[in-house]
Design an enzyme around this catalytic site. Structure first.
Site, PDB file in Angstrom:
ATOM      1  N   GLU A  64       0.837  -1.195   0.000  1.00  0.00           N
ATOM      2  CA  GLU A  64       0.000   0.000   0.000  1.00  0.00           C
ATOM      3  C   GLU A  64       0.878   1.253   0.000  1.00  0.00           C
ATOM      4  OE1 GLU A  64      -2.084  -0.795   3.623  1.00  0.00           O
ATOM      5  OE2 GLU A  64      -3.051  -2.569   2.781  1.00  0.00           O
ATOM      6  N   GLU A  84      -4.921  -6.339   2.804  1.00  0.00           N
ATOM      7  CA  GLU A  84      -3.736  -7.072   3.272  1.00  0.00           C
ATOM      8  C   GLU A  84      -3.782  -8.545   2.897  1.00  0.00           C
ATOM      9  OE1 GLU A  84      -5.120  -4.686   5.222  1.00  0.00           O
ATOM     10  OE2 GLU A  84      -3.452  -3.276   5.444  1.00  0.00           O
ATOM     11  N   PHE A 102       2.015  -1.574   8.715  1.00  0.00           N
ATOM     12  CA  PHE A 102       2.290  -1.704  10.153  1.00  0.00           C
ATOM     13  C   PHE A 102       2.150  -3.184  10.519  1.00  0.00           C
ATOM     14  CE2 PHE A 102       1.206   2.714   9.811  1.00  0.00           C
ATOM     15  CZ  PHE A 102       1.858   3.371  10.855  1.00  0.00           C
ATOM     16  N   ASP A 118       1.146  -4.504  13.078  1.00  0.00           N
ATOM     17  CA  ASP A 118      -0.129  -4.761  13.762  1.00  0.00           C
ATOM     18  C   ASP A 118      -1.177  -5.303  12.781  1.00  0.00           C
ATOM     19  OD1 ASP A 118       0.290  -2.629  16.367  1.00  0.00           O
ATOM     20  OD2 ASP A 118       1.303  -2.142  14.492  1.00  0.00           O
ATOM     21  N   PHE A 119      -1.030  -4.926  11.489  1.00  0.00           N
ATOM     22  CA  PHE A 119      -2.005  -5.357  10.477  1.00  0.00           C
ATOM     23  C   PHE A 119      -1.838  -6.825  10.114  1.00  0.00           C
ATOM     24  CE2 PHE A 119      -1.781  -0.776   8.539  1.00  0.00           C
ATOM     25  CZ  PHE A 119      -2.192  -0.245   9.762  1.00  0.00           C
ATOM     26  N   HIS A 133      -0.822   0.475  16.409  1.00  0.00           N
ATOM     27  CA  HIS A 133       0.181   0.831  15.395  1.00  0.00           C
ATOM     28  C   HIS A 133       1.585   0.864  15.995  1.00  0.00           C
ATOM     29  CE1 HIS A 133      -3.393   2.045  13.187  1.00  0.00           C
ATOM     30  NE2 HIS A 133      -2.670   2.242  12.103  1.00  0.00           N
TER      31      HIS A 133
END
Lengths: 326, 344
Positions: free
Chosen positions: A29, A60, A83, A85-86, A129
């Protein structure tokens, strides 16, 4: 030799591998025309063109799934998840697909890809994040997991990850992007599964990863200069494969072990290392191994709060002094 | 459902469309009978406790697997679900290799390391069977991306059930494939049930795949999935489109599974008479009649039936005699070096 940032090292590492091998492609992205939200991919689109450096939708699962399909059929994709976290929204690929395809197919399916991601705290982004997710990845058989702490290691380990035939999770620390280091000219290639002794010492072993390496080094200088404690600091660099020999040899020399982990306490990588040392080097130890971690809480956003939950040089110094009784 | 254009035009006065030709028709028939017999055998072996673990049969859905596989050429890639026996067999994988995997023997496709839900035979273009709903749609996109990037002419075909249309990966993959104009074909086998629940009870639109096509700028395609000719013709069009660089297709094939969702499911949730109604539209039965309409003799049909039966019988005996996998494969192929070492 030149001094470059960790951010520019990411660009240089990707470019080195894309220039070397046309099968290396890159997707994510905002990575192409915008050059990445952390500006860690600036110029790649211009250098390698729209067929090899591709912007994706905010999808994702599509990013990682497409990377896998491309890898299975002959490309060497680098996928960016903005990130770490994703990872939670595309974890099927990380937990179920990449690492199990080869085994389930009895060796038929290959998956040579790299997932780069911005990991770690320090940006005041709050609990979704800022996480250090290396332990999410380390627990899965079939993955390799790397987290560089310097610009030099970024290039060398990224090159090794791209050339590796297995799926590699490459964790870049967001708080290190602006840091600088010396990097030689020409091609740089490192080896996965190798830890690095970044400060030799004789009184105790401190093992750290990514952002925690510089903090462990700062603590070691204080411990040496102000308290006469000579610490050996090891940058573990690669969690899988894990260079246990370097760790065990160090503990055999210093007889004390500390880990410095940014991840929340439960099931952190340090626990695995402590377990290995307890199993295999128990009688080398002169005292209990000690883990210095972020407490088992979600990360707060406010700087005053975030700063006190991550291990700091001060906390490392205090913990080592207390443990060594100095 | 199928439209007039799917069946017309035929030779004047015959009402029959002979565009497919006898060789391909016989191949479509043989394939469907083979899938039927092999899966029926798998069910019988399960009742004898020789097929272990789970299994998800495609009995009644054979026309889709046969129709698409016969439209593929060598190099085209199949991405299947856990209900993947039929799609694997349809690409030419020997029955023995599939039954062996279901029976968890050393002669199985993956020597027992994958099981029924993960059939993979890359040499036949079967790039895996995926047991996490939706996972393989993005993966098929990636394989198609490689073809696009390298200038290869192969097409990736991704088969999935109606239930898959309600998971996020379906929508991410459709959008991704459309935006990147990838040579991938998404094939929804709508057998009316998402596991045990009617798909209409849990979906906002009547046709769970086709009614979403417009959201991704794709043509709405719903076909009779129990007529192998209709499937074959539709597949050919989609392959031509993909190979011409004109992007993905999404095809919803209406069908019905004769068995339950998995081996543990007696399918008692179905309304009375529904199965019987669909069995009248059994794809194998439809196609046997089709061959007769085209003048194929009963003897020729019986010959095909017998040769398929022999392959399945021989495979069954070979699997019963095959050893269990050796324990030393337990730790092989975790990593590309062939082993499982995570440390030095």
């Amino acid at each position: 030799m030149a001094e470059i940032t960790y951010r520019d090292a990411v660009i240089r590492g990707i470019a080195q591998e894309m220039a070397r091998d046309n099968d290396v492609v890159f997707l994510g992205e905002d990575v192409a025309k915008a050059g990445g939200v952390f500006k860690a991919t600036v110029g790649l689109y211009e250098q390698f063109g729209p067929l090899r450096v591709r912007d994706t939708p905010i999808s994702e699962q599509a990013i990682l799934g497409a990377a896998m399909g491309a890898a299975m059929t002959g490309l060497k994709p680098i996928a960016e998840i903005m990130f770490s976290d994703f990872f939670a929204v595309c974890f099927d690929y990380i937990a179920n697909e990449f690492p199990k395809a080869r085994y389930m197919s009895n060796g038929q399916t290959k998956c040579p890809l790299v997932v780069r991601t911005g990991n770690g705290a320090g940006s005041r982004f709050g609990a979704q994040h800022s996480q250090s997710v290396e332990n999410w990845c380390m627990m899965i058989p079939g993955l390799k997991v790397v987290a560089p702490s310097t610009p030099l290691d970024v290039i060398g380990l990224l090159a090794a990850a791209v050339r590796d035939p297995d799926p590699v999770i490459f964790l870049e620390h967001k708080s290190l992007y602006a840091t600088k280091g010396e990097v030689p000219d020409g091609e740089i290639l490192d080896t996965l599964g190798t830890a690095k002794i970044v400060r030799p010492g004789k009184d105790c072993t401190i093992i750290a990863l990514a952002l925690m390496v510089s903090r462990a080094l700062a603590a070691a200088e204080t411990l040496h200069d102000e308290h006469g404690i000579d610490c050996e600091v090891i940058d573990v660099r690669s969690l899988v494969p894990l260079d246990t020999q370097t760790i065990l040899a160090s503990v055999a020399k210093t007889n004390r072990l500390f880990t410095v982990e940014e991840n929340p306490r439960l099931c952190g990588w340090g626990a695995e290392i402590v377990s290995i040392v307890a199993d295999e080097a128990f009688y080398d130890l002169d005292g209990p191994p000690v883990r210095i971690t972020t407490p088992h809480i979600p990360l707060p956003a406010a700087d005053i709060l975030e700063d006190i939950v991550l291990p700091t040089p001060g906390r490392i110094v205090d913990t080592v002094r207390r443990s060594l009784g100095s | 459902m199928s439209t007039a254009s799917d069946r017309a035009p035929g030779a004047a006065g015959s009402g029959l469309n002979d565009d497919i030709g006898e060789d391909k028709r016989l191949a479509l028939y043989r394939s469907q009978v083979r899938l039927r017999d092999a899966e029926q055998r798998a069910f019988d072996l399960f009742l004898q406790n020789l097929v272990k673990g789970t299994s998800h049969l495609s009995l009644g859905q054979e026309a889709i697997a046969a129709g698409f596989a016969e439209a593929m050429v060598k190099g085209d890639l199949s991405f299947c679900t856990y209900r993947g026996h039929a799609h694997t067999l349809a690409r030419g994988v020997p029955v023995e290799k599939v039954l062996g995997e279901l029976m968890q023997r050393d002669n199985g496709l993956m020597r027992g390391k994958g099981g029924s839900m993960h059939l993979t035979s890359e040499e036949h273009g079967v790039m895996g069977s995926y047991a996490i709903i939706g996972a393989h749609l993005p993966i098929a996109c990636g394989a198609a991306w490689r073809a696009q990037y390298k200038g290869d002419k192969d097409v990736s075909v991704c088969f999935f059930g109606d239930g898959t249309t309600n998971i996020g990966a379906f929508h991410e993959a459709l959008n991704f494939a459309a935006v990147w104009k990838l040579p991938v074909i998404f094939v929804c086998e709508n057998n009316l049930y998402m596991e045990y629940t009617p798909i209409k009870d849990v979906t906002a639109v009547e046709h769970p795949a086709a009614d979403r096509a417009s959201a991704y700028g794709l043509e709405r395609i719903v076909i009779d999935g129990n007529d192998a000719d209709v499937v074959y013709r539709t597949a050919q069009k989609a392959f031509a489109k993909a190979r011409a660089g004109e992007g993905p297709s999404l095809i919803e094939c209406m069908t019905y599974r004769h068995s339950g969702h998995s081996r543990a499911d007696p399918a008692k949730y179905r309304p009375e008479g529904e199965l019987e109604k669909w069995k009248e539209r059994d794809p194998v039965k439809i196609y046997r009649e089709r061959l007769k309409q085209f003048g194929v003799s009963d003897d020729k049909i019986a010959e095909i039936d017998a040769s398929v039966r022999k392959e399945v019988d021989d495979a069954t005996e070979a699997c019963k005699a095959a050893p269990m996998p050796p324990l030393d494969i337990l730790t092989t192929d975790v990593y590309a070096d062939g082993g499982w070492a995570w440390r030095n």
